[in-house]
Motif scaffolding. Structure first.
Motif, PDB file in Angstrom:
ATOM      1  N   ALA A 183      35.317  50.942  46.723  1.00  0.00           N
ATOM      2  CA  ALA A 183      34.961  50.178  47.927  1.00  0.00           C
ATOM      3  C   ALA A 183      35.527  48.765  47.778  1.00  0.00           C
ATOM      4  CB  ALA A 183      33.453  50.138  48.126  1.00  0.00           C
ATOM      5  N   PRO A 184      36.692  48.482  48.364  1.00  0.00           N
ATOM      6  CA  PRO A 184      37.388  47.230  48.093  1.00  0.00           C
ATOM      7  C   PRO A 184      36.933  46.048  48.939  1.00  0.00           C
ATOM      8  CG  PRO A 184      38.731  48.590  49.515  1.00  0.00           C
ATOM      9  CD  PRO A 184      37.496  49.403  49.188  1.00  0.00           C
ATOM     10  N   GLY A 185      35.976  46.237  49.840  1.00  0.00           N
ATOM     11  CA  GLY A 185      35.562  45.159  50.724  1.00  0.00           C
ATOM     12  C   GLY A 185      34.165  44.649  50.432  1.00  0.00           C
ATOM     13  N   SER A 186      33.718  43.719  51.269  1.00  0.00           N
ATOM     14  CA  SER A 186      32.370  43.160  51.194  1.00  0.00           C
ATOM     15  C   SER A 186      32.156  42.333  52.449  1.00  0.00           C
ATOM     16  CB  SER A 186      32.206  42.277  49.946  1.00  0.00           C
ATOM     17  OG  SER A 186      32.939  41.068  50.095  1.00  0.00           O
ATOM     18  N   GLY A 187      31.038  41.641  52.502  1.00  0.00           N
ATOM     19  CA  GLY A 187      30.765  40.799  53.650  1.00  0.00           C
ATOM     20  C   GLY A 187      31.543  39.499  53.671  1.00  0.00           C
ATOM     21  N   SER A 188      32.302  39.205  52.614  1.00  0.00           N
ATOM     22  CA  SER A 188      33.082  37.976  52.539  1.00  0.00           C
ATOM     23  C   SER A 188      34.386  38.250  51.797  1.00  0.00           C
ATOM     24  CB  SER A 188      32.305  36.870  51.805  1.00  0.00           C
ATOM     25  OG  SER A 188      33.137  35.760  51.521  1.00  0.00           O
ATOM     26  N   ARG A 189      35.491  37.818  52.352  1.00  0.00           N
ATOM     27  CA  ARG A 189      36.774  38.003  51.674  1.00  0.00           C
ATOM     28  C   ARG A 189      36.767  37.375  50.291  1.00  0.00           C
ATOM     29  NH1 ARG A 189      41.277  36.130  56.148  1.00  0.00           N
ATOM     30  NH2 ARG A 189      40.678  37.537  57.848  1.00  0.00           N
ATOM     31  N   ARG A 190      36.010  36.299  50.139  1.00  0.00           N
ATOM     32  CA  ARG A 190      36.011  35.571  48.877  1.00  0.00           C
ATOM     33  C   ARG A 190      35.316  36.336  47.755  1.00  0.00           C
ATOM     34  NH1 ARG A 190      34.386  30.107  52.138  1.00  0.00           N
ATOM     35  NH2 ARG A 190      36.476  29.612  52.906  1.00  0.00           N
ATOM     36  N   LYS A 191      34.617  37.402  48.106  1.00  0.00           N
ATOM     37  CA  LYS A 191      33.979  38.227  47.075  1.00  0.00           C
ATOM     38  C   LYS A 191      34.817  39.459  46.725  1.00  0.00           C
ATOM     39  CE  LYS A 191      29.948  38.879  49.090  1.00  0.00           C
ATOM     40  NZ  LYS A 191      28.534  39.317  49.208  1.00  0.00           N
ATOM     41  N   ASN A 192      35.996  39.584  47.316  1.00  0.00           N
ATOM     42  CA  ASN A 192      36.795  40.795  47.166  1.00  0.00           C
ATOM     43  C   ASN A 192      37.833  40.671  46.053  1.00  0.00           C
ATOM     44  OD1 ASN A 192      35.398  41.744  49.374  1.00  0.00           O
ATOM     45  ND2 ASN A 192      37.096  41.503  50.814  1.00  0.00           N
ATOM     46  N   TRP A 193      37.785  41.594  45.125  1.00  0.00           N
ATOM     47  CA  TRP A 193      38.850  41.724  44.126  1.00  0.00           C
ATOM     48  C   TRP A 193      40.120  42.133  44.853  1.00  0.00           C
ATOM     49  CZ3 TRP A 193      40.200  46.127  40.410  1.00  0.00           C
ATOM     50  CH2 TRP A 193      40.769  45.630  39.218  1.00  0.00           C
ATOM     51  N   PRO A 194      41.301  41.663  44.430  1.00  0.00           N
ATOM     52  CA  PRO A 194      42.536  41.963  45.158  1.00  0.00           C
ATOM     53  C   PRO A 194      42.754  43.459  45.369  1.00  0.00           C
ATOM     54  CG  PRO A 194      42.931  40.214  43.570  1.00  0.00           C
ATOM     55  CD  PRO A 194      41.539  40.729  43.303  1.00  0.00           C
ATOM     56  N   LEU A 195      43.192  43.801  46.563  1.00  0.00           N
ATOM     57  CA  LEU A 195      43.419  45.203  46.902  1.00  0.00           C
ATOM     58  C   LEU A 195      44.486  45.822  46.000  1.00  0.00           C
ATOM     59  CD1 LEU A 195      42.720  47.536  48.792  1.00  0.00           C
ATOM     60  CD2 LEU A 195      44.408  46.638  50.420  1.00  0.00           C
ATOM     61  N   ALA A 196      45.494  45.054  45.635  1.00  0.00           N
ATOM     62  CA  ALA A 196      46.536  45.573  44.747  1.00  0.00           C
ATOM     63  C   ALA A 196      45.964  45.994  43.398  1.00  0.00           C
ATOM     64  CB  ALA A 196      47.622  44.512  44.546  1.00  0.00           C
ATOM     65  N   HIS A 197      44.940  45.274  42.923  1.00  0.00           N
ATOM     66  CA  HIS A 197      44.304  45.651  41.660  1.00  0.00           C
ATOM     67  C   HIS A 197      43.541  46.970  41.814  1.00  0.00           C
ATOM     68  CE1 HIS A 197      45.695  41.981  40.185  1.00  0.00           C
ATOM     69  NE2 HIS A 197      44.576  41.296  39.998  1.00  0.00           N
ATOM     70  N   TYR A 198      42.853  47.131  42.945  1.00  0.00           N
ATOM     71  CA  TYR A 198      42.157  48.395  43.191  1.00  0.00           C
ATOM     72  C   TYR A 198      43.150  49.559  43.222  1.00  0.00           C
ATOM     73  CZ  TYR A 198      37.471  46.607  44.176  1.00  0.00           C
ATOM     74  OH  TYR A 198      36.224  46.050  44.065  1.00  0.00           O
ATOM     75  N   TYR A 199      44.285  49.328  43.840  1.00  0.00           N
ATOM     76  CA  TYR A 199      45.322  50.359  43.889  1.00  0.00           C
ATOM     77  C   TYR A 199      45.745  50.747  42.476  1.00  0.00           C
ATOM     78  CZ  TYR A 199      50.003  52.355  44.526  1.00  0.00           C
ATOM     79  OH  TYR A 199      51.112  53.164  44.474  1.00  0.00           O
ATOM     80  N   GLU A 200      45.946  49.761  41.625  1.00  0.00           N
ATOM     81  CA  GLU A 200      46.409  50.020  40.270  1.00  0.00           C
ATOM     82  C   GLU A 200      45.384  50.805  39.457  1.00  0.00           C
ATOM     83  OE1 GLU A 200      47.896  47.506  36.317  1.00  0.00           O
ATOM     84  OE2 GLU A 200      47.905  46.563  38.312  1.00  0.00           O
ATOM     85  N   ILE A 201      44.112  50.396  39.517  1.00  0.00           N
ATOM     86  CA  ILE A 201      43.119  51.089  38.684  1.00  0.00           C
ATOM     87  C   ILE A 201      42.795  52.471  39.232  1.00  0.00           C
ATOM     88  CG2 ILE A 201      42.115  48.927  37.861  1.00  0.00           C
ATOM     89  CD1 ILE A 201      39.685  49.677  39.734  1.00  0.00           C
ATOM     90  N   SER A 202      42.809  52.646  40.551  1.00  0.00           N
ATOM     91  CA  SER A 202      42.508  53.972  41.106  1.00  0.00           C
ATOM     92  C   SER A 202      43.585  54.965  40.700  1.00  0.00           C
ATOM     93  CB  SER A 202      42.388  53.906  42.631  1.00  0.00           C
ATOM     94  OG  SER A 202      43.629  53.592  43.240  1.00  0.00           O
ATOM     95  N   ARG A 203      44.824  54.510  40.697  1.00  0.00           N
ATOM     96  CA  ARG A 203      45.920  55.390  40.282  1.00  0.00           C
ATOM     97  C   ARG A 203      45.808  55.715  38.792  1.00  0.00           C
ATOM     98  NH1 ARG A 203      51.872  53.088  41.056  1.00  0.00           N
ATOM     99  NH2 ARG A 203      50.959  51.566  39.612  1.00  0.00           N
ATOM    100  N   ALA A 204      45.504  54.690  37.968  1.00  0.00           N
ATOM    101  CA  ALA A 204      45.425  54.906  36.523  1.00  0.00           C
ATOM    102  C   ALA A 204      44.253  55.810  36.157  1.00  0.00           C
ATOM    103  CB  ALA A 204      45.310  53.559  35.810  1.00  0.00           C
ATOM    104  N   LEU A 205      43.082  55.560  36.735  1.00  0.00           N
ATOM    105  CA  LEU A 205      41.906  56.370  36.406  1.00  0.00           C
ATOM    106  C   LEU A 205      42.054  57.794  36.944  1.00  0.00           C
ATOM    107  CD1 LEU A 205      39.102  53.730  37.069  1.00  0.00           C
ATOM    108  CD2 LEU A 205      39.709  54.727  34.855  1.00  0.00           C
ATOM    109  N   GLY A 206      42.650  57.931  38.122  1.00  0.00           N
ATOM    110  CA  GLY A 206      42.882  59.269  38.655  1.00  0.00           C
ATOM    111  C   GLY A 206      43.774  60.088  37.748  1.00  0.00           C
TER     112      GLY A 206
END
Length: 347
Positions: A183-206
């Protein structure tokens, strides 16, 4: 010790048969109040609760609390509780059935409390939703305040009862698992880890653990959808956008791992039985806002720009802290939670 106002009426537990709970907060705030709500249910044995707030969010708690009904706080009829004059009988009569009302909110609402008493509720209390000091969890803070009603308890992790046979197939998760939710979002952009990082870890863990990935997005992530859709499709992953919360909860209960920001979905993942939860914090303090539970781990990139973060206010102009939280650090934490790749077998 902070307590509810000493002059407030404190009804004996045996006198309280019906409680009105006023909570209009976001999903995460409501679930953070779960330990307090569970303690109220235990203290007033046999009590029935009517909730006044957001129906879909409160509906998640229907099996976990003695909840009779949920009144939609967005309805126009409640405007009479914020004005002067006589309360209309159609509003006053149902309110008069309660022996206790508890109002969750950031600030005291004296007029609302007075109007509820005018409607015939003898005991009306305000319970702060947000801690006043650094480092104290919401659950512990609310427990200290509830001591004024005679509730003395140690907050336990709040668990949602799903009422779903674990063997029942979910159309949202086609085929076998194990599944991982991101879940890459939240109620504030400032609380969001970069989407590119989520892409990287989801691919690696998968790849490493054979996890199938489901991306979760709600209304707050609408601006991400043009990116999430192609991203998920390119990797053979799922994108579940704007699904009913009850269905999202069921999806989360079938996952082996969940990774997300300081958000309502992270609290939902922690409240269902199933996933290991890895919560990523930056400008907000996990000591205050993290969900409780043995299956929850938080990672935080310190953010010295936000001294008021304990109050839930995010003021930093850019999320340097979260950008500094490396994918390698998150992957290492996820690996510790999952164990050896061969051990990941449930979905």
């Amino acid at each position: 010790m902070l307590t509810l106002h000493a002059l407030e009426t404190r009804p004996a537990p045996a006198e309280v048969k019906k409680i009105l709970i006023w909570h209009q907060g976001a999903l995460g705030d409501l679930l953070l109040a779960g330990p307090a709500l569970a303690a109220l249910s235990r203290h007033y044995a046999g009590v029935r609760i009517t909730a006044l707030g957001h129906p879909e969010r409160w509906g998640l708690l229907a099996r976990s609390l003695p909840l009779d009904e949920v009144w939609d706080s967005g309805e126009a009829r409640w405007v009479h509780l914020f004005s002067d004059g006589v309360l209309p009988p159609p509003l006053r009569e149902p309110l008069a059935r309660f022996q206790l009302a508890l109002i969750f909110g950031r600030h005291p609402q004296t007029n609302l409390q007075d109007r509820l008493r005018l409607a015939g509720i003898p005991a009306v209390h305000w319970l702060p939703s947000f801690p006043e000091t650094d480092g104290e969890s919401v659950a512990a803070f609310q427990a200290r305040h509830l001591a004024g009603l005679g509730l003395n308890y140690v907050p336990d992790p709040f668990q949602l009862k799903m009422g779903l046979d674990p063997k029942t197939e979910l159309p949202e998760l086609p085929g076998p698992g194990p599944w991982m939710a991101v879940a890459p979002g939240s109620g504030s952009r400032r609380k969001n880890w970069p989407l590119a990082h989520y892409y990287e870890i989801s691919r690696a863990l998968g790849w490493e653990y054979g996890l199938r990935v489901a991306w979760l997005a709600g209304p707050a992530e609408d601006e991400m959808l043009p990116y999430l859709g192609p991203l998920a499709k390119a990797q053979g992953q799922l994108l579940l956008a704007n699904r009913p919360l009850a269905r999202v909860a069921q999806v989360l209960s079938r996952c082996r791992l969940y990774i997300g920001n300081d958000s309502g979905l992270t609290h939902l993942a922690a409240a269902v039985t199933g996933p290991e939860v890895l919560a990523l914090f930056g400008p907000t303090d996990p000591r205050v806002w993290s969900p409780l539970g043995p299956h929850v781990r938080t990672l935080r990139a310190p953010c010295p720009q936000t001294p008021e973060a304990a109050a839930g206010t995010v003021s930093c102009p850019e999320t340097r802290c979260l950008k500094a939280l490396s994918p390698e650090t998150v992957l290492a934490a996820a690996a510790q939670m999952l164990g050896a790749p061969g051990d990941v077998g449930r979905g």
